[in-house]
Write a protein that holds these residues in place. Structure first.
Motif, PDB file in Angstrom:
ATOM      1  N   SER A  21      34.695  46.828  37.293  1.00  0.00           N
ATOM      2  CA  SER A  21      35.883  46.707  36.467  1.00  0.00           C
ATOM      3  C   SER A  21      37.118  46.588  37.351  1.00  0.00           C
ATOM      4  O   SER A  21      37.300  47.343  38.302  1.00  0.00           O
ATOM      5  CB  SER A  21      36.008  47.935  35.557  1.00  0.00           C
ATOM      6  OG  SER A  21      37.176  47.884  34.786  1.00  0.00           O
ATOM      7  N   GLY A  22      37.967  45.608  37.046  1.00  0.00           N
ATOM      8  CA  GLY A  22      39.173  45.394  37.823  1.00  0.00           C
ATOM      9  C   GLY A  22      39.025  44.432  38.970  1.00  0.00           C
ATOM     10  O   GLY A  22      39.982  44.185  39.704  1.00  0.00           O
ATOM     11  N   SER A  23      37.840  43.845  39.132  1.00  0.00           N
ATOM     12  CA  SER A  23      37.624  42.958  40.275  1.00  0.00           C
ATOM     13  C   SER A  23      38.182  41.557  40.061  1.00  0.00           C
ATOM     14  O   SER A  23      38.281  40.781  41.009  1.00  0.00           O
ATOM     15  CB  SER A  23      36.125  42.870  40.597  1.00  0.00           C
ATOM     16  OG  SER A  23      35.398  42.346  39.502  1.00  0.00           O
ATOM     17  N   GLY A  24      38.521  41.208  38.820  1.00  0.00           N
ATOM     18  CA  GLY A  24      39.081  39.887  38.539  1.00  0.00           C
ATOM     19  C   GLY A  24      38.117  38.939  37.861  1.00  0.00           C
ATOM     20  O   GLY A  24      38.372  37.734  37.802  1.00  0.00           O
ATOM     21  N   ALA A  65      46.737  40.738  31.031  1.00  0.00           N
ATOM     22  CA  ALA A  65      45.963  41.497  30.055  1.00  0.00           C
ATOM     23  C   ALA A  65      44.531  41.005  30.005  1.00  0.00           C
ATOM     24  O   ALA A  65      43.611  41.773  29.792  1.00  0.00           O
ATOM     25  CB  ALA A  65      46.606  41.370  28.666  1.00  0.00           C
ATOM     26  N   GLN A  66      44.313  39.725  30.229  1.00  0.00           N
ATOM     27  CA  GLN A  66      42.961  39.184  30.214  1.00  0.00           C
ATOM     28  C   GLN A  66      42.285  39.362  31.558  1.00  0.00           C
ATOM     29  O   GLN A  66      41.078  39.513  31.628  1.00  0.00           O
ATOM     30  CB  GLN A  66      42.975  37.681  29.879  1.00  0.00           C
ATOM     31  CG  GLN A  66      43.385  37.404  28.450  1.00  0.00           C
ATOM     32  CD  GLN A  66      43.269  35.934  28.141  1.00  0.00           C
ATOM     33  OE1 GLN A  66      43.074  35.099  29.029  1.00  0.00           O
ATOM     34  NE2 GLN A  66      43.398  35.590  26.897  1.00  0.00           N
ATOM     35  N   GLY A  67      43.032  39.324  32.633  1.00  0.00           N
ATOM     36  CA  GLY A  67      42.389  39.252  33.946  1.00  0.00           C
ATOM     37  C   GLY A  67      42.161  40.580  34.606  1.00  0.00           C
ATOM     38  O   GLY A  67      41.140  40.799  35.227  1.00  0.00           O
ATOM     39  N   VAL A  68      43.085  41.499  34.538  1.00  0.00           N
ATOM     40  CA  VAL A  68      42.953  42.753  35.224  1.00  0.00           C
ATOM     41  C   VAL A  68      42.077  43.688  34.423  1.00  0.00           C
ATOM     42  O   VAL A  68      42.183  43.792  33.217  1.00  0.00           O
ATOM     43  CB  VAL A  68      44.344  43.388  35.441  1.00  0.00           C
ATOM     44  CG1 VAL A  68      44.193  44.770  36.049  1.00  0.00           C
ATOM     45  CG2 VAL A  68      45.181  42.510  36.343  1.00  0.00           C
ATOM     46  N   GLY A  69      41.210  44.352  35.115  1.00  0.00           N
ATOM     47  CA  GLY A  69      40.367  45.335  34.463  1.00  0.00           C
ATOM     48  C   GLY A  69      39.129  44.733  33.849  1.00  0.00           C
ATOM     49  O   GLY A  69      38.465  45.359  33.045  1.00  0.00           O
ATOM     50  N   ALA A  70      38.806  43.504  34.226  1.00  0.00           N
ATOM     51  CA  ALA A  70      37.590  42.897  33.687  1.00  0.00           C
ATOM     52  C   ALA A  70      36.926  42.093  34.758  1.00  0.00           C
ATOM     53  O   ALA A  70      37.516  41.775  35.761  1.00  0.00           O
ATOM     54  CB  ALA A  70      37.932  42.028  32.476  1.00  0.00           C
TER      55      ALA A  70
END
Length: 264
Positions: free
Chosen positions: A43-46, A259-264
């Motif tokens: 999680s958070g890797s982009g 919001a879409q990219g960070v944390g997913a």
């Protein structure tokens, strides 16, 4: 045949009252017809930011991204929409089926924007695709009457009904139990092999990633190859050693791309 080519791609987004945040760093990637590759990362890797780029939902900040030999930055908005609708199939963890519409009607949705034979035969094509994913007996069933695995199969049929050349699966088994998830991945793999489509699976689950023949690792926005010979233990071991990537607090996110990219 090369479908996607990324060279030195970065993605940076602004933050309110803070320095811009770089989510992806120098991504080099080539995806060809028939490729079966997985991209794994914590999680958070982009991962979701990269998926948005691969699916032409977003554009790089720097570097070059080409689709079918053409620089994506030269596509107009309408051309991007056509390419996504015709050549790219998206499958997500959440099924996103239309409530109040049957399985067949859900699968027909992308064909409403098709032309020629695909448009006029949309009902037949939807029924045939549902048959292919093992739901021929459920074509007139509403989503709420389907199990989680059946709903994901409807979502897969919807993504594949136009015969995409590139299938992007974002955590496609995250809402399923282990046995059902394995069945769904086997289905995706079979369809990709039979059609020659490239299948890119983005996941945090090494067990799902191991089903691909080419394994990539996304760590703090940097992409590297783990193996190309399908040996799973290396991918599992590397993934487990990764720390969780740092993420900005929700209050710091002031741009929809973040919001879409960070944390997913």
């Amino acid at each position: 045949m090369t479908l996607l080519h990324l060279e030195a791609v970065t993605k940076t987004v602004p933050l309110p009252d803070a320095a811009p945040l770089t989510i992806l760093h120098g991504i080099d990637l080539e995806v060809s017809s028939g490729d079966r590759l997985s991209i794994v990362g914590r999680s958070g890797s982009g991962k979701s930011t990269l998926l948005n780029l691969l699916g032409l939902l977003d554009s790089p900040s720097t570097g070059t991204l080409t689709f079918d030999g053409r620089p994506a930055k030269k596509f107009s908005s309408a051309e991007r929409d056509r390419v996504r609708g015709r050549d790219i199939g998206f499958i997500f963890q959440q099924f996103n089926l239309l409530q109040g519409r049957t399985a067949r009607e859900n699968v027909m949705t992308p064909l409403l924007y098709a032309t020629g034979k695909q448009f006029w035969k949309r009902s037949t094509l939807a029924a045939e695709m549902l048959e292919r994913v093992g739901l021929g007996h459920r074509i007139d069933t509403m989503p709420e009457k389907l199990s989680g695995g059946e709903q994901q199969r409807v979502a897969i049929a919807r993504a594949l009904v136009r015969g995409p050349r590139l299938i992007l699966a974002d955590e496609p088994t995250g809402a399923l139990d282990v046995e059902t998830g394995a069945s769904v991945m086997a289905l995706l793999d079979d369809v990709a092999l039979s059609t020659g489509a490239a299948l890119v699976t983005i996941t945090h689950d090494p067990a799902i990633a191991d089903l691909a023949s080419r394994h990539l690792l996304l760590d703090h926005g940097r992409l590297s190859t783990v193996r190309d010979d399908g040996r799973p233990n290396d991918l599992v071991a590397v993934s487990r050693r990764l720390p969780h990537a740092p993420q900005p607090a929700a209050s710091e996110i002031g741009h929809s791309g973040v919001a879409q990219g960070v944390g997913a």
